[in-house]
Scaffold this motif. Structure first.
Motif, PDB file in Angstrom:
ATOM      1  N   LEU A 151     -60.574 -16.553   0.436  1.00 36.79           N
ATOM      2  CA  LEU A 151     -61.216 -16.232   1.710  1.00 36.79           C
ATOM      3  C   LEU A 151     -62.720 -16.474   1.651  1.00 36.79           C
ATOM      4  O   LEU A 151     -63.324 -16.935   2.621  1.00 36.79           O
ATOM      5  CB  LEU A 151     -60.926 -14.777   2.099  1.00 36.79           C
ATOM      6  CG  LEU A 151     -59.516 -14.503   2.613  1.00 36.79           C
ATOM      7  CD1 LEU A 151     -59.288 -12.999   2.743  1.00 36.79           C
ATOM      8  CD2 LEU A 151     -59.279 -15.194   3.929  1.00 36.79           C
ATOM      9  N   ILE A 152     -63.318 -16.189   0.517  1.00 38.62           N
ATOM     10  CA  ILE A 152     -64.750 -16.447   0.354  1.00 38.62           C
ATOM     11  C   ILE A 152     -65.019 -17.950   0.414  1.00 38.62           C
ATOM     12  O   ILE A 152     -65.983 -18.396   1.026  1.00 38.62           O
ATOM     13  CB  ILE A 152     -65.265 -15.832  -0.962  1.00 38.62           C
ATOM     14  CG1 ILE A 152     -65.240 -14.307  -0.863  1.00 38.62           C
ATOM     15  CG2 ILE A 152     -66.667 -16.339  -1.296  1.00 38.62           C
ATOM     16  CD1 ILE A 152     -65.507 -13.598  -2.167  1.00 38.62           C
ATOM     17  N   ALA A 153     -64.134 -18.745  -0.214  1.00 39.24           N
ATOM     18  CA  ALA A 153     -64.314 -20.194  -0.198  1.00 39.24           C
ATOM     19  C   ALA A 153     -64.078 -20.772   1.190  1.00 39.24           C
ATOM     20  O   ALA A 153     -64.736 -21.726   1.593  1.00 39.24           O
ATOM     21  CB  ALA A 153     -63.371 -20.848  -1.205  1.00 39.24           C
ATOM     22  N   ALA A 154     -63.144 -20.208   1.939  1.00 38.83           N
ATOM     23  CA  ALA A 154     -62.808 -20.735   3.264  1.00 38.83           C
ATOM     24  C   ALA A 154     -63.742 -20.205   4.348  1.00 38.83           C
ATOM     25  O   ALA A 154     -63.710 -20.705   5.471  1.00 38.83           O
ATOM     26  CB  ALA A 154     -61.359 -20.385   3.609  1.00 38.83           C
ATOM     27  N   GLY A 155     -64.560 -19.240   4.047  1.00 36.41           N
ATOM     28  CA  GLY A 155     -65.351 -18.560   5.058  1.00 36.41           C
ATOM     29  C   GLY A 155     -66.537 -19.285   5.645  1.00 36.41           C
ATOM     30  O   GLY A 155     -66.802 -19.147   6.831  1.00 36.41           O
ATOM     31  N   PRO A 156     -67.307 -20.097   4.891  1.00 42.69           N
ATOM     32  CA  PRO A 156     -68.538 -20.667   5.452  1.00 42.69           C
ATOM     33  C   PRO A 156     -68.277 -21.567   6.660  1.00 42.69           C
ATOM     34  O   PRO A 156     -67.213 -22.152   6.795  1.00 42.69           O
ATOM     35  CB  PRO A 156     -69.124 -21.478   4.304  1.00 42.69           C
ATOM     36  CG  PRO A 156     -68.448 -21.005   3.085  1.00 42.69           C
ATOM     37  CD  PRO A 156     -67.130 -20.446   3.508  1.00 42.69           C
ATOM     38  N   LEU A 157     -69.292 -21.667   7.520  1.00 40.37           N
ATOM     39  CA  LEU A 157     -69.189 -22.543   8.680  1.00 40.37           C
ATOM     40  C   LEU A 157     -69.233 -24.001   8.240  1.00 40.37           C
ATOM     41  O   LEU A 157     -69.786 -24.335   7.201  1.00 40.37           O
ATOM     42  CB  LEU A 157     -70.336 -22.262   9.653  1.00 40.37           C
ATOM     43  CG  LEU A 157     -70.323 -20.887  10.320  1.00 40.37           C
ATOM     44  CD1 LEU A 157     -71.562 -20.710  11.171  1.00 40.37           C
ATOM     45  CD2 LEU A 157     -69.077 -20.714  11.166  1.00 40.37           C
ATOM     46  N   GLY A 158     -68.677 -24.870   9.064  1.00 32.83           N
ATOM     47  CA  GLY A 158     -68.679 -26.294   8.751  1.00 32.83           C
ATOM     48  C   GLY A 158     -67.423 -26.681   8.001  1.00 32.83           C
ATOM     49  O   GLY A 158     -66.616 -25.836   7.604  1.00 32.83           O
ATOM     50  N   VAL A 159     -67.264 -27.981   7.847  1.00 31.37           N
ATOM     51  CA  VAL A 159     -66.094 -28.511   7.152  1.00 31.37           C
ATOM     52  C   VAL A 159     -66.561 -29.105   5.834  1.00 31.37           C
ATOM     53  O   VAL A 159     -67.474 -29.915   5.802  1.00 31.37           O
ATOM     54  CB  VAL A 159     -65.372 -29.579   8.003  1.00 31.37           C
ATOM     55  CG1 VAL A 159     -64.204 -30.172   7.248  1.00 31.37           C
ATOM     56  CG2 VAL A 159     -64.911 -28.987   9.323  1.00 31.37           C
ATOM     57  N   SER A 160     -65.921 -28.684   4.757  1.00 29.51           N
ATOM     58  CA  SER A 160     -66.223 -29.231   3.443  1.00 29.51           C
ATOM     59  C   SER A 160     -64.956 -29.172   2.606  1.00 29.51           C
ATOM     60  O   SER A 160     -63.962 -28.550   2.987  1.00 29.51           O
ATOM     61  CB  SER A 160     -67.344 -28.441   2.759  1.00 29.51           C
ATOM     62  OG  SER A 160     -66.903 -27.131   2.474  1.00 29.51           O
ATOM     63  N   LEU A 161     -65.003 -29.828   1.471  1.00 28.23           N
ATOM     64  CA  LEU A 161     -63.838 -29.824   0.582  1.00 28.23           C
ATOM     65  C   LEU A 161     -63.536 -28.405   0.106  1.00 28.23           C
ATOM     66  O   LEU A 161     -62.372 -28.003   0.040  1.00 28.23           O
ATOM     67  CB  LEU A 161     -64.081 -30.741  -0.614  1.00 28.23           C
ATOM     68  CG  LEU A 161     -62.936 -30.805  -1.636  1.00 28.23           C
ATOM     69  CD1 LEU A 161     -61.682 -31.373  -0.982  1.00 28.23           C
ATOM     70  CD2 LEU A 161     -63.338 -31.624  -2.839  1.00 28.23           C
ATOM     71  N   ALA A 162     -64.574 -27.629  -0.178  1.00 27.16           N
ATOM     72  CA  ALA A 162     -64.374 -26.250  -0.630  1.00 27.16           C
ATOM     73  C   ALA A 162     -63.682 -25.419   0.443  1.00 27.16           C
ATOM     74  O   ALA A 162     -62.807 -24.599   0.143  1.00 27.16           O
ATOM     75  CB  ALA A 162     -65.707 -25.610  -1.015  1.00 27.16           C
ATOM     76  N   LYS A 163     -64.057 -25.633   1.696  1.00 28.59           N
ATOM     77  CA  LYS A 163     -63.450 -24.870   2.787  1.00 28.59           C
ATOM     78  C   LYS A 163     -61.980 -25.252   2.957  1.00 28.59           C
ATOM     79  O   LYS A 163     -61.124 -24.391   3.148  1.00 28.59           O
ATOM     80  CB  LYS A 163     -64.212 -25.100   4.084  1.00 28.59           C
ATOM     81  CG  LYS A 163     -63.734 -24.225   5.208  1.00 28.59           C
ATOM     82  CD  LYS A 163     -64.664 -24.275   6.374  1.00 28.59           C
ATOM     83  CE  LYS A 163     -64.167 -23.296   7.421  1.00 28.59           C
ATOM     84  NZ  LYS A 163     -65.130 -23.057   8.446  1.00 28.59           N
TER      85      LYS A 163
END
Length: 130
Positions: free
Chosen positions: A86-98
């Motif tokens: 959930l911490i990895a998926a939380g930030p705004l924007g699209v990235s590989l980590a998300k």
């Protein structure tokens, strides 16, 4: 009361000790930085292989009667994984980590619910027939 000369002498000693402490802290900080940037220890593959071997041996020796409870508890422990996902998926924007965080949340959720289903079925096996 202490005389002013002895207070000045004591203050000088304390200042010298403070300088020594500051120097030692600087050296310690350099050692920590060097240790963090140093390459991984060469024995890491051996430790990894030993851990896999011991884990395989332990799991292989589990009796079939204990396999279902062991797996259901192990799957339920996946709830800890979901916090990091959930911490990895939380930030705004699209990235590989998300994206990977979202995949991890999905798989961990399936694993958690599967563990609870297995536990429920296992508990039903031990209920008295009415």
């Amino acid at each position: 009361m202490a005389d002013p000369a002895s207070l000045v002498e004591r203050a000088g000693e304390l200042a010298g000790n403070a300088d020594t402490l500051a120097h030692n802290l600087t050296l310690f900080a350099r050692q920590l930085t060097t240790a963090q940037t140093a390459p991984a220890v060469a024995e890491t593959p051996f430790v990894f292989e030993l851990t896999v071997f011991v884990g395989y041996y332990v799991v292989w020796r589990v009796t079939p009667a204990l396999h279902s409870p062991l797996m259901s508890v192990t799957n339920a422990i996946s709830s800890v994984i979901i916090v990091g996902a959930l911490i990895a998926a939380g930030p705004l924007g699209v990235s590989l980590a998300k994206v990977m965080g979202f995949v991890a949340v999905t798989l961990a959720a399936v694993n958690i619910f599967g563990g609870f289903i297995v536990t429920q079925r296992m508990l039903q096996m031990f209920q008295r027939k009415r």
